[in-house]
Design a protein around this motif. Sequence first.
Motif, PDB file in Angstrom:
ATOM      1  N   UNK A  12       0.829  -1.205   0.000  1.00 33.07           N
ATOM      2  CA  UNK A  12       0.000   0.000   0.000  1.00 33.07           C
ATOM      3  C   UNK A  12       0.864   1.254   0.000  1.00 33.07           C
ATOM      4  N   UNK A  13       1.930   1.247   0.789  1.00 29.15           N
ATOM      5  CA  UNK A  13       2.797   2.423   0.871  1.00 29.15           C
ATOM      6  C   UNK A  13       3.625   2.591  -0.398  1.00 29.15           C
ATOM      7  N   UNK A  14       4.030   1.468  -1.015  1.00 31.66           N
ATOM      8  CA  UNK A  14       4.739   1.570  -2.293  1.00 31.66           C
ATOM      9  C   UNK A  14       3.833   2.206  -3.357  1.00 31.66           C
ATOM     10  N   UNK A  15       2.588   1.731  -3.418  1.00 31.94           N
ATOM     11  CA  UNK A  15       1.655   2.284  -4.403  1.00 31.94           C
ATOM     12  C   UNK A  15       1.324   3.742  -4.095  1.00 31.94           C
ATOM     13  N   UNK A  16       1.185   4.065  -2.810  1.00 33.96           N
ATOM     14  CA  UNK A  16       0.868   5.452  -2.445  1.00 33.96           C
ATOM     15  C   UNK A  16       1.975   6.393  -2.911  1.00 33.96           C
ATOM     16  N   UNK A  17       3.220   5.955  -2.783  1.00 30.08           N
ATOM     17  CA  UNK A  17       4.339   6.778  -3.261  1.00 30.08           C
ATOM     18  C   UNK A  17       4.260   6.955  -4.768  1.00 30.08           C
ATOM     19  N   UNK A  18       3.981   5.857  -5.495  1.00 28.11           N
ATOM     20  CA  UNK A  18       3.892   5.945  -6.955  1.00 28.11           C
ATOM     21  C   UNK A  18       2.738   6.849  -7.388  1.00 28.11           C
ATOM     22  N   UNK A  19       1.586   6.725  -6.715  1.00 29.01           N
ATOM     23  CA  UNK A  19       0.423   7.547  -7.069  1.00 29.01           C
ATOM     24  C   UNK A  19       0.726   9.024  -6.855  1.00 29.01           C
ATOM     25  N   UNK A  20       1.377   9.333  -5.735  1.00 30.40           N
ATOM     26  CA  UNK A  20       1.709  10.733  -5.435  1.00 30.40           C
ATOM     27  C   UNK A  20       2.663  11.303  -6.472  1.00 30.40           C
ATOM     28  N   UNK A  21       3.692  10.519  -6.829  1.00 31.09           N
ATOM     29  CA  UNK A  21       4.664  10.994  -7.806  1.00 31.09           C
ATOM     30  C   UNK A  21       4.066  11.095  -9.210  1.00 31.09           C
ATOM     31  N   UNK A  22       3.153  10.169  -9.527  1.00 29.96           N
ATOM     32  CA  UNK A  22       2.621  10.123 -10.905  1.00 29.96           C
ATOM     33  C   UNK A  22       1.505  11.143 -11.131  1.00 29.96           C
ATOM     34  N   UNK A  23       0.617  11.315 -10.158  1.00 31.40           N
ATOM     35  CA  UNK A  23      -0.581  12.124 -10.400  1.00 31.40           C
ATOM     36  C   UNK A  23      -0.621  13.428  -9.611  1.00 31.40           C
ATOM     37  N   UNK A  24       0.189  13.561  -8.601  1.00 30.42           N
ATOM     38  CA  UNK A  24       0.215  14.808  -7.850  1.00 30.42           C
ATOM     39  C   UNK A  24      -0.850  14.860  -6.766  1.00 30.42           C
ATOM     40  N   UNK A  25      -0.641  15.762  -5.834  1.00 29.36           N
ATOM     41  CA  UNK A  25      -1.501  15.820  -4.648  1.00 29.36           C
ATOM     42  C   UNK A  25      -2.891  16.358  -4.953  1.00 29.36           C
ATOM     43  N   UNK A  26      -2.984  17.333  -5.821  1.00 33.76           N
ATOM     44  CA  UNK A  26      -4.313  17.891  -6.110  1.00 33.76           C
ATOM     45  C   UNK A  26      -5.228  16.849  -6.739  1.00 33.76           C
ATOM     46  N   UNK A  27      -4.683  16.015  -7.615  1.00 35.56           N
ATOM     47  CA  UNK A  27      -5.492  14.967  -8.236  1.00 35.56           C
ATOM     48  C   UNK A  27      -5.941  13.944  -7.196  1.00 35.56           C
ATOM     49  N   UNK A  28      -5.040  13.593  -6.284  1.00 35.94           N
ATOM     50  CA  UNK A  28      -5.397  12.651  -5.219  1.00 35.94           C
ATOM     51  C   UNK A  28      -6.525  13.218  -4.366  1.00 35.94           C
ATOM     52  N   UNK A  29      -6.437  14.476  -4.012  1.00 31.87           N
ATOM     53  CA  UNK A  29      -7.466  15.112  -3.196  1.00 31.87           C
ATOM     54  C   UNK A  29      -8.797  15.149  -3.940  1.00 31.87           C
ATOM     55  N   UNK A  30      -8.754  15.449  -5.208  1.00 30.98           N
ATOM     56  CA  UNK A  30      -9.991  15.484  -6.006  1.00 30.98           C
ATOM     57  C   UNK A  30     -10.617  14.103  -6.085  1.00 30.98           C
ATOM     58  N   UNK A  31      -9.799  13.058  -6.309  1.00 37.71           N
ATOM     59  CA  UNK A  31     -10.324  11.690  -6.349  1.00 37.71           C
ATOM     60  C   UNK A  31     -10.945  11.298  -5.012  1.00 37.71           C
ATOM     61  N   UNK A  32     -10.271  11.658  -3.937  1.00 37.56           N
ATOM     62  CA  UNK A  32     -10.789  11.301  -2.616  1.00 37.56           C
ATOM     63  C   UNK A  32     -12.155  11.935  -2.366  1.00 37.56           C
ATOM     64  N   UNK A  33     -12.284  13.220  -2.626  1.00 38.38           N
ATOM     65  CA  UNK A  33     -13.543  13.911  -2.335  1.00 38.38           C
ATOM     66  C   UNK A  33     -14.682  13.427  -3.234  1.00 38.38           C
ATOM     67  N   UNK A  34     -14.362  12.933  -4.413  1.00 35.28           N
ATOM     68  CA  UNK A  34     -15.405  12.450  -5.315  1.00 35.28           C
ATOM     69  C   UNK A  34     -15.730  10.973  -5.115  1.00 35.28           C
ATOM     70  N   UNK A  35     -15.022  10.295  -4.208  1.00 36.00           N
ATOM     71  CA  UNK A  35     -15.263   8.871  -3.977  1.00 36.00           C
ATOM     72  C   UNK A  35     -15.482   8.523  -2.517  1.00 36.00           C
ATOM     73  N   UNK A  36     -15.381   9.485  -1.618  1.00 37.97           N
ATOM     74  CA  UNK A  36     -15.539   9.206  -0.192  1.00 37.97           C
ATOM     75  C   UNK A  36     -16.954   8.717   0.099  1.00 37.97           C
TER      76      UNK A  36
END
Length: 633
Positions: free
Chosen positions: A164-188
């Motif tokens: 999970x932590x390996x993937x979280x690092x890859x997601x952060x590096x690949x898509x950036x924090x703003x995209x992660x935040x947008x995905x979270x708020x639209x799927x919570x």
Amino acid sequence: MTSPLPILQRRRARRQREENSLRRRFTRAGLGCGLTLSLLTGLIFLGIGLAYASLTSALPSIEGLPALIESMRQPSRLMDRSQTQLLMVFAPQDTPREFLSLDEIPPALTKISLALNDPAFYNHPGFRLNGLFDPQNHATLAQRLAAELLLWDEAPTLRRALRERLLATQITQRYGRDQILEWFLNNADFGHQAYGVEAAARLYLGKSARELNLAESALLAAAAESPALNPFDTPQITTARAREILAALPSSLASPQEIAAAQAFPFQIAAPPSPAEQAPAFNALALNELQRDPAYARFARGGAIVITSLDFDLYQRAACATQNQVARLRGFPAPAKCQTFGGLPALPPGDPLEAARASLILLDPQNGQVLAVVGESDSAGESARLTSHRPGTSLLPFLYLTGFSRGLSPASLMWEIPPENSSTPPLTETYRGPLRARLALVNDVLTPAAKLLEEMSLPALQQTLRPLGIEVGANADLRALLDGPNTVSPLSLARAYGVLAANGALTSPRAVTILQIISSQGQLLRGETTPAAAAIISPQLAYLLNHVLADDSARWPTLGSPNPFELPYPSAAKLGATLDGKDSWAITYTPQRVAVVWMETSPSAPRAAAGLAAAALTAASQALPAEAWATPP
């Protein structure tokens, strides 16, 4: 005089040899230590490499994450076994969810969500080490995305926590924090199957998330924090939590005046929508099974099609027949025309039963699949309830089964005579003297049954019932067993008789309502496995009991002839009732189908339950060849 020079030379040579030997030993030891250290270092690096290879083995690719999240905009659906009938939608509305960009979401909601879920969102590399040994703890938003969307089918172990932590690092590096935040708020998850801020705002507040003020943002953040505590189910708790969140806001998010105004804001909660679903009682069973799956949150969030075991055509006919039978018992006109089972037997004459209610179960004993469920139905229609009720004499076959395992036979002589202890309230007012166990069982002759229970002992009966999924309390006599605090659900009774139908085999450890779960792209996410059948009752004992319950002529003293259980194909049946006659059970089955009906009636109307059960079994068996129970060795 001898010269000392040779002696000195020999001593010097000996010392030189000793020094050379010691130097060679040190050299060899140094070489050995160096080789050992090199080997250990190599092994450590090899272990690290193997561990990393294991961690990254079949690691999901993050490249498909945007497409996966896009597919989840389509709400998940519960379908019947033919995949043609929609049963329910895992969303407030059967429309694709609207995703909002980060610019469209109120900054207050964004900042409050970060403060509650990931305060260091912009400072860590996408993961945090705290909670490493608690696989259920997802400390960052990127970790939550990785766990819930990419690793949902892995067991919660330390290995998954590292992946999970390996993937979280890859997601952060690949898509950036703003995209992660947008995905979270639209799927919570905000509760009540509202996923994403837009769906939650429209469900609870009747407006778009774009229009939320500070107080309403805190309310939705409180619901996302604990979806079970939402504005519909716990409005006071949710609003109180929202005000706590507002009180804890730092001045950088809102001024004291804004916070004070938000805390005094009068929330206007929208009215909950009326659920639009088919087969409510079956859906409740299917959801209960689905929620036991650790990946339920993934399936419910969107983009999945859940294929159930429900035969929708059979269910519609069963629900129609149940409503008709209840209406007839209550003295009301039959409901609007619908496709019944082809006619229900005539009811015996009697006064209307104003409290008549009924429920029905149809089960496939060969695989444990639930084919149809009609929840408790009354004059108002069908409900989602499938309540447990007093078993009455529906449990007597298992008492006799206990006797068969200890030497009793269907032809054994039994006696219906007054009890020796006159202080015991009699179970009947008439006594027929001697009769065979076959007739005593089929016709609910209680005096010999009470004697049999006394001889077999209650623990022996409990030992018979427990593997079948039925628990009874420690009451010592038959009256307490039938009419005491013990209750049994129609589903449990159907599964117990299903073991008899399957020649004593328990074909599934649970009632099966979910067959498959596939993605909206057709990918199989879950498939129903067929476990090996477990022998609960020996085939010989099951055959004996089936032979007794399939004997039509044995029922004539109670039901006469013809009666609803006299069917034109091999079948067994049992009519059960409580001593006061208010709870009636009708169970009829073949090797391929089991039908169970419960009715709240009166002592004069057990045939109504028998007629409904027989009609249900006939409808469920129409496309099947007639099959009898083979005689075991």
